[in-house]
Each structure stands twice: as C-alpha cells, then as structure tokens.
Design an enzyme around this catalytic site. Structure first.
Site, PDB file in Angstrom:
ATOM      1  N   GLY A  31      36.071  -6.583 117.989  1.00 44.18           N
ATOM      2  CA  GLY A  31      37.305  -6.981 118.665  1.00 44.18           C
ATOM      3  C   GLY A  31      37.518  -6.298 120.002  1.00 44.18           C
ATOM      4  O   GLY A  31      36.618  -5.705 120.584  1.00 44.18           O
ATOM      5  N   HIS A  34      35.902  -8.895 125.417  1.00 48.53           N
ATOM      6  CA  HIS A  34      35.721  -8.981 126.871  1.00 48.53           C
ATOM      7  C   HIS A  34      34.652 -10.031 127.145  1.00 48.53           C
ATOM      8  O   HIS A  34      34.156 -10.689 126.205  1.00 48.53           O
ATOM      9  CB  HIS A  34      35.363  -7.605 127.443  1.00 48.53           C
ATOM     10  CG  HIS A  34      34.225  -6.929 126.734  1.00 48.53           C
ATOM     11  ND1 HIS A  34      32.947  -7.431 126.745  1.00 48.53           N
ATOM     12  CD2 HIS A  34      34.180  -5.804 125.964  1.00 48.53           C
ATOM     13  CE1 HIS A  34      32.155  -6.639 126.051  1.00 48.53           C
ATOM     14  NE2 HIS A  34      32.882  -5.645 125.541  1.00 48.53           N
ATOM     15  N   HIS A  37      31.454 -10.143 124.957  1.00 47.25           N
ATOM     16  CA  HIS A  37      31.592 -10.851 123.673  1.00 47.25           C
ATOM     17  C   HIS A  37      31.599 -12.360 123.896  1.00 47.25           C
ATOM     18  O   HIS A  37      30.982 -13.119 123.143  1.00 47.25           O
ATOM     19  CB  HIS A  37      32.912 -10.459 122.984  1.00 47.25           C
ATOM     20  CG  HIS A  37      33.026  -9.008 122.634  1.00 47.25           C
ATOM     21  ND1 HIS A  37      33.935  -8.163 123.237  1.00 47.25           N
ATOM     22  CD2 HIS A  37      32.366  -8.249 121.741  1.00 47.25           C
ATOM     23  CE1 HIS A  37      33.831  -6.954 122.726  1.00 47.25           C
ATOM     24  NE2 HIS A  37      32.886  -6.975 121.812  1.00 47.25           N
TER      25      HIS A  37
END
Ligand code: AMP
Length: 287
Positions: A31, A34, A37
């Site tokens: 998680g 940004h 990801h």
C-alpha cells in the site's frame, strides 16, 4: 472494482471473474501506492484480463526494530488510485485473516536470501516468501508482477516459484523513478526536504557506475569505487555490492554476465534501497 477483505470472498469473486477462461494478473503491495506500484498494475492490465491488487503490510517481514507500526498507510487514497487505474479486485485483508491464531508454517528461502538485505534484515525474506506464497494460494493468479526496485525479492520469489512448482509466471517491471532519479518508494515520505535532496546520492552513484559500464568498464572493483564516491555522502551506507544477477554472489571481473549493483543506505533514520542492472538482466528478468 470490488474491495474484499476475506479469503473466502476473494476466492468466490475470483472464480467468477475467471469465467470464460479469463486470465488473472496479481500485484502484491504493502500500500501507500505510487507510480511504481501503478506501473505493475499497468503491466498486469497489458498482459491479463483481470487484475487483482493486494494491500497488506506484512508483519512477518519486519524485524523487531523496524518500521512496521509507522509504515505509511492511506487506504482511502490507495483504493481510489486502484479504482481509477481500472483494478478489478482490491484485496485488503487484516493481519488476523492472513495469520489466524495458531499459524505456524513458514516458507524458508535458501542462499538467495542471505546476502544484501538478507544479511541486515534476518528473517525478512522468510516473511516475504511466506506471505507471497500465501497470497499466491489465495489469488491463484496466472501471472504475478514485481518491481525490479526490490531486486533480491524478485530473485527469492522466482526461485520459490520454481522450487515449489507454483504454476505462476513472474514478471519483473523496471524501477520507476522520480524525475531527478530517486527510486519511488513508500518510505520516501519519511524524508525531510533536506534528506530528500541528499537521498539523490544513491541513484547518482548507481548511474555513475552505469555510465562507466556503458563506456566499457568491466572491472567490478572500479565500478563499485565509482558508485561509492557518491554513496559516501549518505548518513550510513549499509551495503554497496555488485552481484551476479542470477546467483547474487559477488560478480567476477571482468564482468561477463549480467550483474546487479545494489545499495542500501540510511538517509537520517530512513533506510532506502536501489539497484541497477549492468548488461542484459538474468535472474530477475528485467532489462
Ligand atoms: P511494496 O509496497 O513496497 O512492498 O512494493 C510492492 C511492489 O511494488 C513490489 O513488487 C515492489 O518491488 C514494487 N515497487 C516498489 N517501488 C517500485 C518502483 N519505484 N518501481 C517499480 N516497482 C516498484
């Protein structure tokens, strides 16, 4: 997009989504998303019909003195980013769902987990291999996407998939960087403005070695020395190593095989990692 928190619901939703022979791509994350990801999400969408993202800050990969309790979290923002990116299923279990009471089976990686981060973060890759194999069993993806940013993690996961005969293709996606070169990381948010500037020494050092390599330098010691000139300015250099991209053993000079130049450094109290691959990459599969 469906946001799901239980394994049971995940299983039934994925089996429905698979109907008609659709392929499933999986992007595991912790998680605080940004663009790094999101590059994995895009790669999944290019290759697969359905993309599943997981968000789980995995306690078993953090050491007792590491940043588990303060690891950055912003679930509403992550959920929106996934939704806007066209993710089909967001899996966000809590720790109890992943590690119910009595949990006691771990996946223990071998030699690849020992050097580099492994020698400074004992048990880290055991936690990674365990959670990744659990998530693989929960999602049962056709393809899973990992970032080259975590080079050793890619090597450990690829090896695990091969050793355990998991029917999953592993794709490594190149590192996404800020415009000035800093590798994107959820941990960058810990940096003050002044630290953020100084953190650039890491990518600058790695890029200096790349430039030398491109000019024909094949001596590992010289390439390391070139990078170190920049990296010497960080608050604490944990490691700077040039390793064989497949075995993660120290690279032999002259370099005749793909090698990864990997660094871990503290800027203030923030530990950052980065790497570049010299030559056509091998084990991690990223160019
Ligand atoms: P994390 O949330 O940090 O555990 O990362 C989840 C996945 O995103 C891992 O496969 C990472 O390697 C990948 N990742 C993290 N940062 C980047 C980046 N800057 N570029 C590409 N992939 C990344």
């Amino acid at each position: 997009m469906q946001t799901i928190t239980t394994v049971a619901k995940l299983r039934s939703t994925i089996s429905e989504a698979r109907s008609g022979g659709k392929s499933v791509g999986f992007v595991p994350t912790m998680g605080y998303l940004h663009d790094g990801h999101l590059a994995l999400v895009q790669a999944s969408q290019m290759q697969c019909d359905v993309t599943v993202v997981s968000i789980f800050v995995n306690p078993t990969q953090f050491g007792p003195n590491e940043d588990l309790s303060v690891y950055p979290r912003d679930f509403p923002r992550d959920e929106k980013l996934c939704h806007d990116a066209g993710v089909a299923i967001l899996f966000a279990p809590d720790a109890q769902e992943v590690y119910p009471p009595g949990f006691h089976t771990f996946v223990e990686p071998g030699e690849l987990a020992k050097p580099l981060c492994g020698s400074f973060r004992p048990g880290h890759f055991r936690g990674v291999a365990t959670v990744v194999s659990k998530l693989f069993n929960m999602v049962q993806p056709d393809v899973a996407f990992f970032g080259q940013k975590d080079f050793q993690q890619c090597a450990v996961v690829r090896r695990m998939v091969s050793d355990l005969n998991l029917p999953i293709e592993i794709v490594t996606v190149p590192t996404i960087r800020e415009s000035d070169g800093l590798a994107m990381s959820s941990r960058n948010r810990y940096l003050s403005e002044e630290e953020r500037r100084r953190a650039l020494a890491i990518s600058r050092g790695l890029f200096a070695a790349v430039a030398e390599f491109q000019e024909g330098e094949r001596n590992a010691r010289k390439l390391l020395a070139m990078a170190k000139q920049h990296l010497d300015t960080v608050d604490r250099l944990q490691y700077l190593e040039l390793v064989d991209a497949d075995t993660l053993e120290p690279a032999q000079s002259p370099l005749g095989r793909p090698a990864a130049l990997c660094a871990a450094a503290y800027i203030g109290s923030t530990r950052l990692i980065d790497n570049v691959v010299l030559g056509i990459s091998g084990g991690c599969g990223a160019e």
